[in-house]
Write a protein that holds these residues in place. Structure first.
Motif, PDB file in Angstrom:
ATOM      1  N   ASP A   1      -4.109  -6.409  -0.743  1.00 39.41           N
ATOM      2  CA  ASP A   1      -2.854  -6.471  -0.003  1.00 39.41           C
ATOM      3  C   ASP A   1      -1.718  -6.901  -0.910  1.00 39.41           C
ATOM      4  O   ASP A   1      -0.617  -6.348  -0.850  1.00 39.41           O
ATOM      5  N   LEU A   2      -1.967  -7.906  -1.728  1.00 39.88           N
ATOM      6  CA  LEU A   2      -0.930  -8.424  -2.606  1.00 39.88           C
ATOM      7  C   LEU A   2      -0.419  -7.334  -3.540  1.00 39.88           C
ATOM      8  O   LEU A   2       0.788  -7.126  -3.671  1.00 39.88           O
ATOM      9  N   LEU A   3      -1.326  -6.612  -4.162  1.00 41.81           N
ATOM     10  CA  LEU A   3      -0.917  -5.573  -5.096  1.00 41.81           C
ATOM     11  C   LEU A   3      -0.150  -4.464  -4.391  1.00 41.81           C
ATOM     12  O   LEU A   3       0.848  -3.951  -4.899  1.00 41.81           O
ATOM     13  N   ARG A   4      -0.611  -4.077  -3.201  1.00 39.09           N
ATOM     14  CA  ARG A   4       0.065  -3.007  -2.481  1.00 39.09           C
ATOM     15  C   ARG A   4       1.452  -3.440  -2.024  1.00 39.09           C
ATOM     16  O   ARG A   4       2.420  -2.674  -2.104  1.00 39.09           O
ATOM     17  N   GLU A   5       1.562  -4.661  -1.557  1.00 41.51           N
ATOM     18  CA  GLU A   5       2.849  -5.145  -1.066  1.00 41.51           C
ATOM     19  C   GLU A   5       3.852  -5.323  -2.202  1.00 41.51           C
ATOM     20  O   GLU A   5       5.044  -5.042  -2.039  1.00 41.51           O
ATOM     21  N   VAL A   6       3.389  -5.772  -3.356  1.00 41.23           N
ATOM     22  CA  VAL A   6       4.267  -5.862  -4.524  1.00 41.23           C
ATOM     23  C   VAL A   6       4.718  -4.460  -4.940  1.00 41.23           C
ATOM     24  O   VAL A   6       5.898  -4.230  -5.249  1.00 41.23           O
ATOM     25  N   LYS A   7       3.792  -3.500  -4.921  1.00 38.87           N
ATOM     26  CA  LYS A   7       4.136  -2.130  -5.285  1.00 38.87           C
ATOM     27  C   LYS A   7       5.192  -1.566  -4.348  1.00 38.87           C
ATOM     28  O   LYS A   7       6.123  -0.868  -4.775  1.00 38.87           O
TER      29      LYS A   7
ATOM     30  N   PRO B   1      13.805  -5.424   7.075  1.00 41.76           N
ATOM     31  CA  PRO B   1      13.431  -6.836   7.266  1.00 41.76           C
ATOM     32  C   PRO B   1      12.002  -7.148   6.865  1.00 41.76           C
ATOM     33  O   PRO B   1      11.726  -8.236   6.346  1.00 41.76           O
ATOM     34  N   GLN B   2      11.072  -6.196   7.080  1.00 47.79           N
ATOM     35  CA  GLN B   2       9.667  -6.487   6.811  1.00 47.79           C
ATOM     36  C   GLN B   2       9.339  -6.596   5.321  1.00 47.79           C
ATOM     37  O   GLN B   2       8.261  -7.049   4.962  1.00 47.79           O
ATOM     38  N   MET B   3      10.279  -6.175   4.445  1.00 49.86           N
ATOM     39  CA  MET B   3      10.027  -6.334   3.014  1.00 49.86           C
ATOM     40  C   MET B   3      11.134  -7.117   2.314  1.00 49.86           C
ATOM     41  O   MET B   3      11.190  -7.164   1.098  1.00 49.86           O
ATOM     42  N   LEU B   4      11.995  -7.772   3.086  1.00 52.10           N
ATOM     43  CA  LEU B   4      13.115  -8.489   2.485  1.00 52.10           C
ATOM     44  C   LEU B   4      12.640  -9.607   1.558  1.00 52.10           C
ATOM     45  O   LEU B   4      13.196  -9.804   0.471  1.00 52.10           O
ATOM     46  N   GLY B   5      11.626 -10.347   1.974  1.00 53.31           N
ATOM     47  CA  GLY B   5      11.128 -11.421   1.120  1.00 53.31           C
ATOM     48  C   GLY B   5      10.654 -10.916  -0.222  1.00 53.31           C
ATOM     49  O   GLY B   5      10.963 -11.487  -1.274  1.00 53.31           O
TER      50      GLY B   5
END
Length: 422
Positions: A215-221, A352-356
């Protein structure tokens, strides 16, 4: 107070949850400025070295390179208010431990370095949550005003913090200043707890059960794809800030040394210069809503970068505390305008879901040059013994970066919503 006046004031308010967030941010900002002045002064007093003093700044920004991306993922997965509470409590404990060490009479530079690094590790983990929480608490049309108040509060503390630190160091020593530092973070945590509005981003709702690493790698990508393909003005802006910071921090990291050694200023006068930068930044924050209604934020950032570069060069002939303070105030006022414009641009153009994650990614890019510049500034000073040449290089670099950005996607209003349409 008349009913009309009360109604007008109520209309101008941004809501109790936002006001608590602002209060917590301001109080923790005071703590940040206390240790940012106290720790470099401690190292300079212990070693008398420009390089050793500059290392403190490098250690304070190095964690941004290591922890920004995980911090962004955390901000998009979990309740942001809770992240902020945990971050402030961690800073309270770390500052308290450092205060105990200093109170015990230790004079170890390595311990100061370790404390600077650990305190700095907190910020990249909670800052994306803070930036992501602002648009959760205010309306879109109020973002300029909300961010301007945040920057104004931060800069009021940058005005008061160095002055308070200077007084505390003179009155009760470094240990007293650091104990006060720990107290500010504790107060900030309590204010965060008092915010009743929950701020759980959409990405945290209905989360799957895939392994954390995947999840971490995909979300960073996802965040990298957004800024490199879908929102290129953000990539241009992050690169601009990285190059501008390279120039600025050649001077900023050496400022305590420069004012002490070259201009023979006492710690109290150095506090005045640092306080002046806060005063200028407050004025800069005050004009941000006006600028935001008239100009595209990217163009404001470009113009501010050019003007700040010219201002750094003008520092060279100045010798007295008044003129240096006034110029440094103007430079920081411009810097505040740049930061508020940048925050609004991100908050208006990022889902909003990827603002952080996007906040963390662009912030990491923007700040990655600061540790390099901090150490490089100290090395160049030790080798050349000519801060005036270093200042000229720093200002010239920032000036060229701003002019070069005229050719970038940042110099376009395409894709940015007009605040008047909100």
């Amino acid at each position: 107070m008349s009913t009309d006046v009360r109604a007008a004031l109520a209309k101008r308010r941004l809501g109790a949850p936002y006001e608590l967030l602002l209060f917590a941010f301001v109080v923790s900002g005071l703590g940040n400025w206390i240790y940012r002045l106290a720790l470099p002064l401690m190292v300079f007093e212990l070693t008398g070295s420009a390089l050793n003093t500059a290392v403190v700044y490098a250690l304070e920004y190095a964690p941004l390179l290591l922890l920004s991306l995980p911090g962004g993922v955390i901000a998009d997965r979990f309740e942001r208010r809770r992240i902020l509470v945990v971050g402030d409590l961690a800073a309270t404990v770390l500052a308290g431990v450092l205060a105990l060490v200093v109170t015990s009479g230790s004079s170890s530079v390595l311990l100061v370095y370790l404390a600077a690094f650990l305190l700095a590790c907190v910020e990249p983990l909670y800052y994306p949550a803070f930036q992501g929480m602002v648009p959760d608490l205010v309306r879109d049309k109020d973002l300029e005003r909300a961010n301007a108040w945040m920057q104004m509060g931060d800069n009021v503390m940058s005005l008061a913090g160095p002055a308070v630190a200077g007084v505390l160091i003179a009155a009760v020593g470094y240990e007293g200043a650091i104990w006060a530092d720990a107290g500010t973070f504790a107060v900030s945590a309590l204010a965060m707890v008092a915010i009743r509005t929950r701020s759980k981003p959409p990405a945290a709702q209905g989360a799957g059960t895939e392994p954390v690493r995947r999840d971490l790698l995909r979300e960073v990508k996802d965040s990298l794809v957004h800024i490199t393909r879908d929102n290129r003005p953000l990539l241009s802006g992050a690169v601009l800030f990285a190059l501008a910071n390279l120039g600025t921090w050649l001077v900023q990291a050496n400022l305590v040394y420069y004012l002490s050694d070259y201009q023979s200023m006492s710690s109290a006068l150095i506090g005045v210069v640092f306080a002046a930068q806060g005063a200028g930044a407050v004025l800069g924050a005050a004009v941000c809503p006006w600028l935001g209604r008239r100009f595209a934020p990217g163009r404001v950032v470009i113009a501010g970068t050019v003007l700040a570069g010219a201002g750094i060069v003008l520092l060279i002939p100045l010798r007295d505390v008044v003129s240096i303070s006034v110029l440094w105030a103007l430079i920081y006022g411009i810097g505040t305008v740049n930061m508020v414009s940048w925050f609004v641009l991100r908050q208006r153009t990022v889902p909003p879901q990827m603002l952080g994650r996007v906040v963390a990614t662009t912030r990491m890019i923007a700040f990655m040059s600061i540790p390099v510049a901090s150490v490089l500034g100290g090395v160049l000073e030790q080798r050349w013994h000519n801060m005036y040449l270093i200042i000229a290089i720093a200002g010239g670099l920032r000036l060229l970066v701003g002019l070069g950005a005229l050719l970038s996607p940042l110099n376009s209003a395409a894709g940015w919503r007009n605040p008047a349409d909100s």
